[in-house]
Design a protein around this motif. Structure first.
Motif, PDB file in Angstrom:
ATOM      1  N   ALA A 117       0.817  -1.219   0.000  1.00 41.87           N
ATOM      2  CA  ALA A 117       0.000   0.000   0.000  1.00 41.87           C
ATOM      3  C   ALA A 117       0.844   1.259   0.000  1.00 41.87           C
ATOM      4  CB  ALA A 117      -0.943   0.009   1.207  1.00 41.87           C
ATOM      5  N   ILE A 118       2.092   1.140   0.404  1.00 43.66           N
ATOM      6  CA  ILE A 118       3.006   2.294   0.341  1.00 43.66           C
ATOM      7  C   ILE A 118       4.417   1.776   0.053  1.00 43.66           C
ATOM      8  CG2 ILE A 118       3.164   2.341   2.889  1.00 43.66           C
ATOM      9  CD1 ILE A 118       3.702   5.454   2.450  1.00 43.66           C
ATOM     10  N   PRO A 119       4.784   1.706  -1.213  1.00 44.17           N
ATOM     11  CA  PRO A 119       6.112   1.211  -1.596  1.00 44.17           C
ATOM     12  C   PRO A 119       7.232   2.064  -1.014  1.00 44.17           C
ATOM     13  CG  PRO A 119       4.640   1.348  -3.507  1.00 44.17           C
ATOM     14  CD  PRO A 119       3.959   2.057  -2.374  1.00 44.17           C
ATOM     15  N   ASP A 120       8.395   1.462  -0.858  1.00 46.30           N
ATOM     16  CA  ASP A 120       9.551   2.190  -0.334  1.00 46.30           C
ATOM     17  C   ASP A 120       9.884   3.399  -1.209  1.00 46.30           C
ATOM     18  OD1 ASP A 120       9.771   0.408   1.741  1.00 46.30           O
ATOM     19  OD2 ASP A 120      11.298  -0.827   0.757  1.00 46.30           O
ATOM     20  N   GLU A 121       9.620   3.282  -2.510  1.00 47.30           N
ATOM     21  CA  GLU A 121       9.889   4.389  -3.425  1.00 47.30           C
ATOM     22  C   GLU A 121       9.081   5.632  -3.052  1.00 47.30           C
ATOM     23  OE1 GLU A 121       9.525   5.523  -8.199  1.00 47.30           O
ATOM     24  OE2 GLU A 121       8.956   3.524  -7.493  1.00 47.30           O
ATOM     25  N   THR A 122       7.849   5.411  -2.606  1.00 48.38           N
ATOM     26  CA  THR A 122       7.009   6.528  -2.186  1.00 48.38           C
ATOM     27  C   THR A 122       7.576   7.201  -0.944  1.00 48.38           C
ATOM     28  OG1 THR A 122       4.998   5.579  -3.143  1.00 48.38           O
ATOM     29  CG2 THR A 122       4.705   7.140  -1.336  1.00 48.38           C
ATOM     30  N   ILE A 123       8.040   6.400  -0.006  1.00 49.77           N
ATOM     31  CA  ILE A 123       8.624   6.949   1.224  1.00 49.77           C
ATOM     32  C   ILE A 123       9.873   7.765   0.899  1.00 49.77           C
ATOM     33  CG2 ILE A 123       9.680   6.369   3.445  1.00 49.77           C
ATOM     34  CD1 ILE A 123       7.886   3.837   3.432  1.00 49.77           C
ATOM     35  N   GLU A 124      10.697   7.266  -0.004  1.00 49.63           N
ATOM     36  CA  GLU A 124      11.914   7.974  -0.385  1.00 49.63           C
ATOM     37  C   GLU A 124      11.588   9.289  -1.089  1.00 49.63           C
ATOM     38  OE1 GLU A 124      14.995   7.295   0.631  1.00 49.63           O
ATOM     39  OE2 GLU A 124      13.916   5.775   1.797  1.00 49.63           O
ATOM     40  N   LYS A 125      10.596   9.269  -1.975  1.00 46.77           N
ATOM     41  CA  LYS A 125      10.190  10.507  -2.642  1.00 46.77           C
ATOM     42  C   LYS A 125       9.717  11.540  -1.623  1.00 46.77           C
ATOM     43  CE  LYS A 125       8.880   8.790  -7.239  1.00 46.77           C
ATOM     44  NZ  LYS A 125       7.760   8.614  -8.206  1.00 46.77           N
ATOM     45  N   ALA A 126       8.950  11.074  -0.624  1.00 44.34           N
ATOM     46  CA  ALA A 126       8.459  11.985   0.407  1.00 44.34           C
ATOM     47  C   ALA A 126       9.618  12.631   1.158  1.00 44.34           C
ATOM     48  CB  ALA A 126       7.549  11.235   1.376  1.00 44.34           C
ATOM     49  N   LYS A 127      10.655  11.865   1.439  1.00 42.60           N
ATOM     50  CA  LYS A 127      11.803  12.376   2.188  1.00 42.60           C
ATOM     51  C   LYS A 127      12.638  13.352   1.365  1.00 42.60           C
ATOM     52  CE  LYS A 127      12.327   8.431   5.320  1.00 42.60           C
ATOM     53  NZ  LYS A 127      13.194   7.303   5.751  1.00 42.60           N
ATOM     54  N   GLU A 128      12.546  13.234   0.046  1.00 40.70           N
ATOM     55  CA  GLU A 128      13.334  14.101  -0.830  1.00 40.70           C
ATOM     56  C   GLU A 128      12.652  15.442  -1.103  1.00 40.70           C
ATOM     57  OE1 GLU A 128      13.850  11.683  -4.254  1.00 40.70           O
ATOM     58  OE2 GLU A 128      15.247  10.283  -3.266  1.00 40.70           O
ATOM     59  N   CYS A 129      11.388  15.578  -0.676  1.00 39.96           N
ATOM     60  CA  CYS A 129      10.621  16.796  -0.957  1.00 39.96           C
ATOM     61  C   CYS A 129      10.534  17.695   0.274  1.00 39.96           C
ATOM     62  CB  CYS A 129       9.228  16.430  -1.454  1.00 39.96           C
ATOM     63  SG  CYS A 129       9.235  15.642  -3.095  1.00 39.96           S
ATOM     64  N   ASP A 130      10.065  18.913   0.049  1.00 42.65           N
ATOM     65  CA  ASP A 130       9.923  19.872   1.145  1.00 42.65           C
ATOM     66  C   ASP A 130       8.668  19.625   1.970  1.00 42.65           C
ATOM     67  OD1 ASP A 130      12.241  21.660   0.595  1.00 42.65           O
ATOM     68  OD2 ASP A 130      11.196  21.922  -1.315  1.00 42.65           O
ATOM     69  N   ALA A 131       7.676  18.967   1.378  1.00 43.16           N
ATOM     70  CA  ALA A 131       6.440  18.632   2.085  1.00 43.16           C
ATOM     71  C   ALA A 131       5.670  17.615   1.255  1.00 43.16           C
ATOM     72  CB  ALA A 131       5.585  19.873   2.330  1.00 43.16           C
ATOM     73  N   VAL A 132       4.659  17.016   1.881  1.00 37.55           N
ATOM     74  CA  VAL A 132       3.804  16.045   1.202  1.00 37.55           C
ATOM     75  C   VAL A 132       2.368  16.564   1.211  1.00 37.55           C
ATOM     76  CG1 VAL A 132       2.915  13.676   1.201  1.00 37.55           C
ATOM     77  CG2 VAL A 132       5.268  14.126   1.961  1.00 37.55           C
ATOM     78  N   LEU A 133       1.715  16.508   0.050  1.00 37.30           N
ATOM     79  CA  LEU A 133       0.284  16.797  -0.048  1.00 37.30           C
ATOM     80  C   LEU A 133      -0.403  15.459  -0.290  1.00 37.30           C
ATOM     81  CD1 LEU A 133      -1.992  18.896  -0.113  1.00 37.30           C
ATOM     82  CD2 LEU A 133      -1.639  19.078  -2.591  1.00 37.30           C
ATOM     83  N   PHE A 134      -1.213  15.043   0.677  1.00 33.69           N
ATOM     84  CA  PHE A 134      -1.778  13.693   0.705  1.00 33.69           C
ATOM     85  C   PHE A 134      -3.295  13.763   0.546  1.00 33.69           C
ATOM     86  CE2 PHE A 134      -3.113   9.704   2.637  1.00 33.69           C
ATOM     87  CZ  PHE A 134      -2.083   8.814   2.349  1.00 33.69           C
ATOM     88  N   GLY A 135      -3.856  12.863  -0.236  1.00 36.49           N
ATOM     89  CA  GLY A 135      -5.300  12.843  -0.459  1.00 36.49           C
ATOM     90  C   GLY A 135      -6.040  11.990   0.548  1.00 36.49           C
ATOM     91  N   ALA A 136      -6.425  10.805   0.143  1.00 34.57           N
ATOM     92  CA  ALA A 136      -7.147   9.883   1.037  1.00 34.57           C
ATOM     93  C   ALA A 136      -6.937   8.475   0.525  1.00 34.57           C
ATOM     94  CB  ALA A 136      -8.637  10.224   1.063  1.00 34.57           C
TER      95      ALA A 136
END
Length: 335
Positions: free
Chosen positions: A48-67
């Motif tokens: 449901a949340i691949p490691d790639e997604t977590i890494e992208k989140a860490k590389e950005c200034d913030a996360v905009l998350f839906g639902a």
């Protein structure tokens, strides 16, 4: 240029997040990095949340998350991990901030500890005794940092009082610790801001009866989750309830509502909670003026009754966005 990790998720997340991005593009220039999470992602990748997604989140200034849509308890046993809980843990987002503001009479903020309590997920079933047991974790460190965060938030946002919500009369060890630390920290801030405390069951009543009693509320994870959903009913429901998940290094911003699969794809989802979450993200970036510009545009649209069916209107999601953009363009563009 700020870099934003965009995770639309499932259901109406795929409608309200693009809506918020259209509004963001009216007030500034941002780089968007898209990532996947949710039930559809689980079916597609087995996670449901691949490691790639977590890494992208860490590389950005913030996360905009839906639902996201969670699978049934009987599905994907042992293979499912909650995307939002995982991100809160991986990014150490210990503070959940949920403003409750109807732009008229009600204006309070619920700040909830975001990493502990029963949400640590330590539960088991004793087959022999036929008892299900969940551990409740309240740490000194976790309590200190969320309570300090609440007092600093109150001071930085010109608030007048911080209220600790607890059940220390029954949960004497866990909530007893939280309340003791609150009083210790409150004493250090007493020259700058008032503080008091209430039992959680009484607070549930007071929020309905006299919400003006509260300014900034700080509480534990489960109580904050329940009280903030209750309080959202005071302002028109979850469709108007934004939130921020904040840590020392990262920030994640999301509407409080779920994926609403019953209305997904119909074009009638209320985008305002997500748009207000994006405004909170701008505050986090130090772009308070731009955040206020969005909030003021939303306020004017609400006053004119140009809203989706959940608020008694008849506009589509896209039409509400168009109305907000019209209001934004009615004022000098902020860059």
């Amino acid at each position: 240029m700020k870099k934003i990790c965009v995770i639309e998720g499932d259901g109406i997340g795929k409608e309200v997040v693009p809506a918020a991005i259209k509004v963001l593009d009216e007030v500034g220039d941002f780089e968007y990095i898209y990532a996947e999470a949710g039930l559809e992602c689980l079916k597609k990748y087995g996670d449901a949340i691949p490691d790639e997604t977590i890494e992208k989140a860490k590389e950005c200034d913030a996360v905009l998350f839906g639902a996201i849509t969670s699978p049934k308890p009987t599905e994907y046993k042992g293979k499912y991990r909650s995307p939002i809980l995982t991100l809160r843990k991986e990014l150490n987002l210990y503070a959940n901030v949920r403003p409750i503001n109807d732009f008229k009479n009600i204006d309070l903020v619920i700040i909830r500890e975001n990493t502990e309590d029963v949400y640590v997920g330590r539960e088991y079933y004793d087959e022999e005794k036929e008892i299900a047991i969940a551990e409740r974790v309240i740490s000194k460190k976790g309590s200190e940092r969320i309570i300090k965060f609440a007092f600093e938030y109150a001071i930085n946002n010109n608030r007048k009082k911080v209220s600790c919500i607890h059940k220390a009369n029954v949960l004497r060890i866990t909530d007893g610790l939280f309340l003791r630390i609150f009083n210790e920290i409150g004493e250090k801030y007493k020259d700058k801001i008032d503080y008091d405390d209430y039992l959680v069951d009484a607070t549930a009543m007071y929020l309905v009866k006299s919400p003006e009693m509260f300014d900034v509320i700080v509480t534990t994870n489960l109580f904050g989750d329940i009280l903030s959903d209750e309080a959202s009913a005071l302002i028109g429901g979850l469709g108007l309830a934004p939130s921020a998940n904040i840590g020392d290094e990262y920030g994640l911003f999301e509407p409080v509502h779920g994926s609403a699969p019953d209305i997904a794809g119909k074009g009638i989802a209320n985008p305002i909670a997500t748009i207000l979450s994006a405004a909170m993200m701008l505050d986090y970036f130090g772009m308070k003026e731009k955040g206020n510009k969005i909030r003021n545009a939303v306020k004017r649209v609400l006053e004119k009754g140009k809203v989706t069916p959940d608020l008694g209107g008849n506009l589509k999601t896209s039409e509400v966005v168009d109305e907000i953009i019209k209001e934004l363009r009615g004022y000098s563009r902020v860059r």
